[in-house]
Design a protein around this motif. Structure first.
Motif, PDB file in Angstrom:
ATOM      1  N   GLY A 177      -7.362   5.637  10.205  1.00 47.22           N
ATOM      2  CA  GLY A 177      -7.077   4.451  10.745  1.00 47.22           C
ATOM      3  C   GLY A 177      -6.085   4.488  12.282  1.00 47.22           C
ATOM      4  O   GLY A 177      -4.651   4.680  11.634  1.00 47.22           O
ATOM      5  N   THR A 178      -6.386   3.407  13.752  1.00 46.27           N
ATOM      6  CA  THR A 178      -5.495   3.381  14.260  1.00 46.27           C
ATOM      7  C   THR A 178      -5.544   1.988  15.369  1.00 46.27           C
ATOM      8  O   THR A 178      -6.800   1.819  14.971  1.00 46.27           O
ATOM      9  CB  THR A 178      -5.320   4.482  14.734  1.00 46.27           C
ATOM     10  N   ALA A 179      -4.387   1.469  15.006  1.00 47.79           N
ATOM     11  CA  ALA A 179      -4.836   0.293  15.236  1.00 47.79           C
ATOM     12  C   ALA A 179      -4.269   0.047  17.076  1.00 47.79           C
ATOM     13  O   ALA A 179      -4.484  -0.998  17.467  1.00 47.79           O
ATOM     14  CB  ALA A 179      -3.371  -1.250  15.348  1.00 47.79           C
ATOM     15  N   GLU A 180      -4.483   0.966  17.536  1.00 47.56           N
ATOM     16  CA  GLU A 180      -3.790   1.421  19.249  1.00 47.56           C
ATOM     17  C   GLU A 180      -4.901   1.270  19.713  1.00 47.56           C
ATOM     18  O   GLU A 180      -5.986   1.466  19.237  1.00 47.56           O
ATOM     19  CB  GLU A 180      -3.200   2.895  19.823  1.00 47.56           C
ATOM     20  N   ALA A 181      -4.956   0.587  20.617  1.00 51.93           N
ATOM     21  CA  ALA A 181      -6.612   0.400  21.868  1.00 51.93           C
ATOM     22  C   ALA A 181      -7.287   2.154  22.343  1.00 51.93           C
ATOM     23  O   ALA A 181      -8.306   2.095  22.448  1.00 51.93           O
ATOM     24  CB  ALA A 181      -5.720  -0.501  23.130  1.00 51.93           C
ATOM     25  N   GLY A 237     -21.836   3.969   7.279  1.00 51.70           N
ATOM     26  CA  GLY A 237     -21.583   3.496   7.139  1.00 51.70           C
ATOM     27  C   GLY A 237     -20.289   3.039   6.242  1.00 51.70           C
ATOM     28  O   GLY A 237     -19.808   1.755   6.472  1.00 51.70           O
ATOM     29  N   LEU A 238     -20.163   3.979   5.879  1.00 51.66           N
ATOM     30  CA  LEU A 238     -18.171   3.697   5.087  1.00 51.66           C
ATOM     31  C   LEU A 238     -16.958   3.492   6.239  1.00 51.66           C
ATOM     32  O   LEU A 238     -16.858   2.574   5.824  1.00 51.66           O
ATOM     33  CB  LEU A 238     -18.040   5.084   4.629  1.00 51.66           C
ATOM     34  N   VAL A 239     -17.308   4.078   7.194  1.00 53.37           N
ATOM     35  CA  VAL A 239     -16.357   3.996   8.012  1.00 53.37           C
ATOM     36  C   VAL A 239     -16.630   2.807   8.960  1.00 53.37           C
ATOM     37  O   VAL A 239     -15.726   2.046   9.379  1.00 53.37           O
ATOM     38  CB  VAL A 239     -16.816   5.388   9.500  1.00 53.37           C
ATOM     39  N   GLU A 240     -17.773   2.497   9.081  1.00 55.78           N
ATOM     40  CA  GLU A 240     -18.529   1.269   9.896  1.00 55.78           C
ATOM     41  C   GLU A 240     -17.161  -0.537   8.851  1.00 55.78           C
ATOM     42  O   GLU A 240     -16.928  -0.998   9.727  1.00 55.78           O
ATOM     43  CB  GLU A 240     -19.185   0.933   9.429  1.00 55.78           C
ATOM     44  N   ARG A 241     -17.643  -0.037   7.782  1.00 49.16           N
ATOM     45  CA  ARG A 241     -17.174  -0.280   6.722  1.00 49.16           C
ATOM     46  C   ARG A 241     -15.417  -0.826   6.751  1.00 49.16           C
ATOM     47  O   ARG A 241     -15.496  -1.793   6.781  1.00 49.16           O
ATOM     48  CB  ARG A 241     -17.475  -1.157   5.434  1.00 49.16           C
ATOM     49  N   LEU A 242     -14.967   0.236   6.786  1.00 52.21           N
ATOM     50  CA  LEU A 242     -13.686   0.546   6.927  1.00 52.21           C
ATOM     51  C   LEU A 242     -13.127  -0.592   8.352  1.00 52.21           C
ATOM     52  O   LEU A 242     -12.107  -0.744   8.718  1.00 52.21           O
ATOM     53  CB  LEU A 242     -13.233   1.839   6.913  1.00 52.21           C
ATOM     54  N   LEU A 243     -13.757  -0.299   9.709  1.00 48.22           N
ATOM     55  CA  LEU A 243     -13.582  -1.036  10.916  1.00 48.22           C
ATOM     56  C   LEU A 243     -13.510  -1.948  10.693  1.00 48.22           C
ATOM     57  O   LEU A 243     -13.092  -2.920  11.460  1.00 48.22           O
ATOM     58  CB  LEU A 243     -15.372   0.045  12.015  1.00 48.22           C
ATOM     59  N   GLU A 244     -14.657  -2.841   9.665  1.00 42.27           N
ATOM     60  CA  GLU A 244     -14.497  -4.123   9.488  1.00 42.27           C
ATOM     61  C   GLU A 244     -13.437  -4.964   8.639  1.00 42.27           C
ATOM     62  O   GLU A 244     -13.102  -5.714   8.291  1.00 42.27           O
ATOM     63  CB  GLU A 244     -16.268  -4.362   8.690  1.00 42.27           C
ATOM     64  N   ASN A 245     -12.804  -3.833   8.141  1.00 39.41           N
ATOM     65  CA  ASN A 245     -11.643  -4.094   6.703  1.00 39.41           C
ATOM     66  C   ASN A 245     -13.133  -4.966   5.947  1.00 39.41           C
ATOM     67  O   ASN A 245     -12.216  -5.818   4.858  1.00 39.41           O
ATOM     68  CB  ASN A 245     -10.567  -5.318   7.035  1.00 39.41           C
ATOM     69  N   ASP A 246     -13.852  -4.549   5.551  1.00 37.74           N
ATOM     70  CA  ASP A 246     -14.981  -5.278   4.189  1.00 37.74           C
ATOM     71  C   ASP A 246     -13.538  -5.309   2.749  1.00 37.74           C
ATOM     72  O   ASP A 246     -13.712  -3.766   2.813  1.00 37.74           O
ATOM     73  CB  ASP A 246     -15.994  -4.174   4.365  1.00 37.74           C
ATOM     74  N   ASP A 253      -6.125  -9.480   7.282  1.00 38.91           N
ATOM     75  CA  ASP A 253      -6.165  -9.493   8.502  1.00 38.91           C
ATOM     76  C   ASP A 253      -6.435  -9.171   9.942  1.00 38.91           C
ATOM     77  O   ASP A 253      -6.473  -9.885  11.010  1.00 38.91           O
ATOM     78  CB  ASP A 253      -6.056 -11.173   8.465  1.00 38.91           C
ATOM     79  N   ALA A 254      -5.985  -7.762  10.252  1.00 41.01           N
ATOM     80  CA  ALA A 254      -5.323  -6.654  11.106  1.00 41.01           C
ATOM     81  C   ALA A 254      -6.114  -5.407  11.088  1.00 41.01           C
ATOM     82  O   ALA A 254      -5.535  -4.233  10.451  1.00 41.01           O
ATOM     83  CB  ALA A 254      -4.144  -6.481  11.135  1.00 41.01           C
ATOM     84  N   PRO A 255      -8.175  -5.708  10.843  1.00 42.39           N
ATOM     85  CA  PRO A 255      -8.739  -3.551  10.542  1.00 42.39           C
ATOM     86  C   PRO A 255      -8.463  -3.290  11.779  1.00 42.39           C
ATOM     87  O   PRO A 255      -7.376  -3.431  12.918  1.00 42.39           O
ATOM     88  CB  PRO A 255     -10.104  -4.793  10.801  1.00 42.39           C
ATOM     89  N   PRO A 256      -8.442  -1.926  11.211  1.00 39.97           N
ATOM     90  CA  PRO A 256      -7.889  -0.815  12.579  1.00 39.97           C
ATOM     91  C   PRO A 256      -9.292  -0.864  13.187  1.00 39.97           C
ATOM     92  O   PRO A 256     -10.245  -1.761  13.980  1.00 39.97           O
ATOM     93  CB  PRO A 256      -8.380   0.431  11.948  1.00 39.97           C
ATOM     94  N   ARG A 257      -8.510  -0.526  15.080  1.00 40.75           N
ATOM     95  CA  ARG A 257      -9.692  -0.637  15.913  1.00 40.75           C
ATOM     96  C   ARG A 257     -10.575   1.156  16.482  1.00 40.75           C
ATOM     97  O   ARG A 257     -11.050   0.394  16.334  1.00 40.75           O
ATOM     98  CB  ARG A 257      -8.810  -0.472  17.250  1.00 40.75           C
ATOM     99  N   PHE A 258      -9.601   1.611  15.608  1.00 39.65           N
ATOM    100  CA  PHE A 258     -11.041   3.435  15.615  1.00 39.65           C
ATOM    101  C   PHE A 258     -10.529   3.406  14.317  1.00 39.65           C
ATOM    102  O   PHE A 258      -9.083   3.761  13.662  1.00 39.65           O
ATOM    103  CB  PHE A 258      -9.793   4.191  17.079  1.00 39.65           C
ATOM    104  N   VAL A 259     -11.207   4.974  13.825  1.00 39.88           N
ATOM    105  CA  VAL A 259     -11.390   5.944  12.260  1.00 39.88           C
ATOM    106  C   VAL A 259     -11.533   6.571  12.863  1.00 39.88           C
ATOM    107  O   VAL A 259     -12.682   6.858  13.706  1.00 39.88           O
ATOM    108  CB  VAL A 259     -12.629   4.990  10.971  1.00 39.88           C
TER     109      VAL A 259
END
Length: 474
Positions: A342-346, A400-409, A424-430
């Motif tokens: 994952g990355t937090a970059e835009a 579904g796994l990727v979606e939950r990683l993006l949500e920091n589930d 409190d800072a999930p990734p923007r992209f996975v």
């Protein structure tokens, strides 16, 4: 009816039932700790959605009557409690009928979980635990000696497990016939253990011996289970030794352990049998009726075993009373792993700060040595191995796994060893990338400290973000 019981197996029954209850404990514990992320109301494959399209007759489960995460958790922890009670011998303190009901209750509780578990519960050892667990209820307790017919049926299951696995190997992959499969297996197996690297580095002639010994144990020794003692005990002991070898060389959840438990039921321990009352007539009738029904149902797994189109790990009824088993009908020559980052970059560029998610059991960081988890079952890690074999195996759950990683589930992250992002800072992209993994050599291990060497192969999933985020950016 002196022929009905075998008092000399009373200690074998005791060991078998207590050990089986331990396996049940691990199964319920795995369900309790992992279900929310996998099949919970907000899970990757939610139970309510599954039940909406699955009739009760095709998958009997208490959750057809009611489902909530709280209820499932209570159900799973109750299964753990009953398992512990059986490990402690509660069934022996109860009347015969009550002890049987307790074992049947445990079987029904786990059946309810398996029948809503979907892909996460599609492993052969789930059905094996249910088949063995159902039969264990009719072994009785300290009030009676173990019935001969139930002991025979337990050996029949063990025979099908071992002989079926032997046949699928001989039929399925030429490397089993050439005695070369273990040149690859220790490296490419689903979840290596802490000793797997060393097993892989054994001399190749010893790998040939391993395969030949496996063929003997699975194709010849099972027949000896039906011979008089002490030959049957020797046969069961050889199977136990083989399974312990597999325990040392890999992580196969409780598959090896329940096979060991099954083999213990065929061992005649040198201990004097205590005096017990004659079995009541109702008990004899129930046991013989159940045995007759299971023998009739065995037609399907027998037909499958003798078929050229033999399949592995399939249940022939919704109660999982009779099943077919087998493993590694084909062996991968190359190990692939899906690495999720994952990355937090835009903007997700190739040179972005991509951070890798670490799993508990599956290989990731080449320097991280595998750990022992079996008999505990890491379901997500196992499915990740299948995903690396082919994206088709991941079609129903990977998104579904990727979606939950993006949500920091939170529940999903608990299945992982480590997330590279704060809560409190999930990734923007996975994204996901496919790598080829191979064990390092002795020289490489000494110089780098890494047990794996990995090479990038291709993209598995391009950089992905949540749909809501994509809409906002537009």
């Amino acid at each position: 009816m002196d022929w009905f019981v075998a008092p000399e197996y009373w200690l074998g029954r005791l060991v078998f039932q207590r050990a089986l209850a331990v396996v049940y404990l691990f199964a319920f514990l795995s369900a309790a700790l992992q279900f929310r992320a996998l099949i919970g109301e907000r899970g990757i494959l939610p139970v309510p959605r599954h039940l909406a399209r699955m009739p009760f007759k095709h998958a009997p489960s208490v959750f057809h009557l009611h489902y909530s995460d709280r209820f499932f958790a209570a159900w799973s922890w109750a299964g753990c409690a009953v398992s512990v009670a059986l490990v402690a011998g509660l069934d022996s303190q109860l009347p015969l009928w009550a002890g049987m009901v307790l074992w049947l209750a445990l079987w029904a509780m786990y059946l309810s979980i398996v029948n809503v578990g979907q892909t996460w519960y599609s492993f052969g050892w789930e059905s094996l635990l249910l088949e063995v667990g159902f039969l264990a209820a009719f072994l009785g307790n300290d009030k009676v000696a173990p019935p001969v017919v139930v002991l025979f049926l337990l050996r029949w299951i063990l025979f099908r497990v071992e002989f079926g696995a032997g046949l699928i190997k001989i039929r399925g992959d030429a490397c089993w016939r050439k005695l070369t499969c273990l040149d690859y297996h220790h490296e490419t197996q689903p979840m290596p253990g802490p000793l797997s690297w060393f097993f892989h580095r054994l001399p190749r002639p010893l790998h040939r011996v391993e395969v030949a010994a496996n063929h003997v144990t699975q194709l010849l020794v099972p027949v000896l289970l039906f011979t008089p003692q002490p030959i049957a005990t020797v046969a069961a002991s050889l199977m136990i030794v083989t399974q312990l070898w597999l325990v040392l060389s890999g992580n196969f959840a409780w598959l090896n352990w329940i096979t060991i438990v099954l083999a213990l039921s065929a061992v005649r321990f040198p201990a004097a049998a205590p005096g017990v009352a004659a079995p009541p007539l109702w008990y004899e009738i129930v046991v013989l009726t159940v045995a007759a029904g299971l023998i009739v149902l065995s037609y399907h797994p027998v037909r499958n075993m003798v078929s050229r189109g033999q399949v592995m790990n399939r249940s022939f009824d919704p109660l999982h009373l009779v099943n077919t088993y087998g493993a590694f009908g084909s062996v991968s020559r190359i190990r692939y792993e899906v690495v999720i980052e994952g990355t937090a970059e835009a903007l997700p560029r190739e040179d972005s700060d991509w951070r890798e998610y670490e799993f508990k059991g599956k290989p990731g960081d080449p320097r991280r040595w595998p750990r022992q988890f079996a008999p505990y079952h890491l379901r997500l890690d196992w499915l990740m191995w299948f995903a690396a074999l082919s994206p088709a195996y991941a079609g129903s759950w990977f998104g579904g796994l990727v979606e939950r990683l993006l949500e920091n589930d939170r529940d999903t992250l608990r299945l992982l060893r480590r997330s590279p992002f704060p809560p409190d800072a999930p990734p923007r992209f996975v994204r996901a990338r496919l790598f080829r993994y191979r064990y390092t050599t002795w020289q490489e291990l000494r110089s780098t400290g890494a047990c794996w060497e990995r090479t990038y192969v291709r993209e598995f999933l391009p950089p992905t973000r949540l749909a809501a985020q994509a809409a906002q950016s537009r």
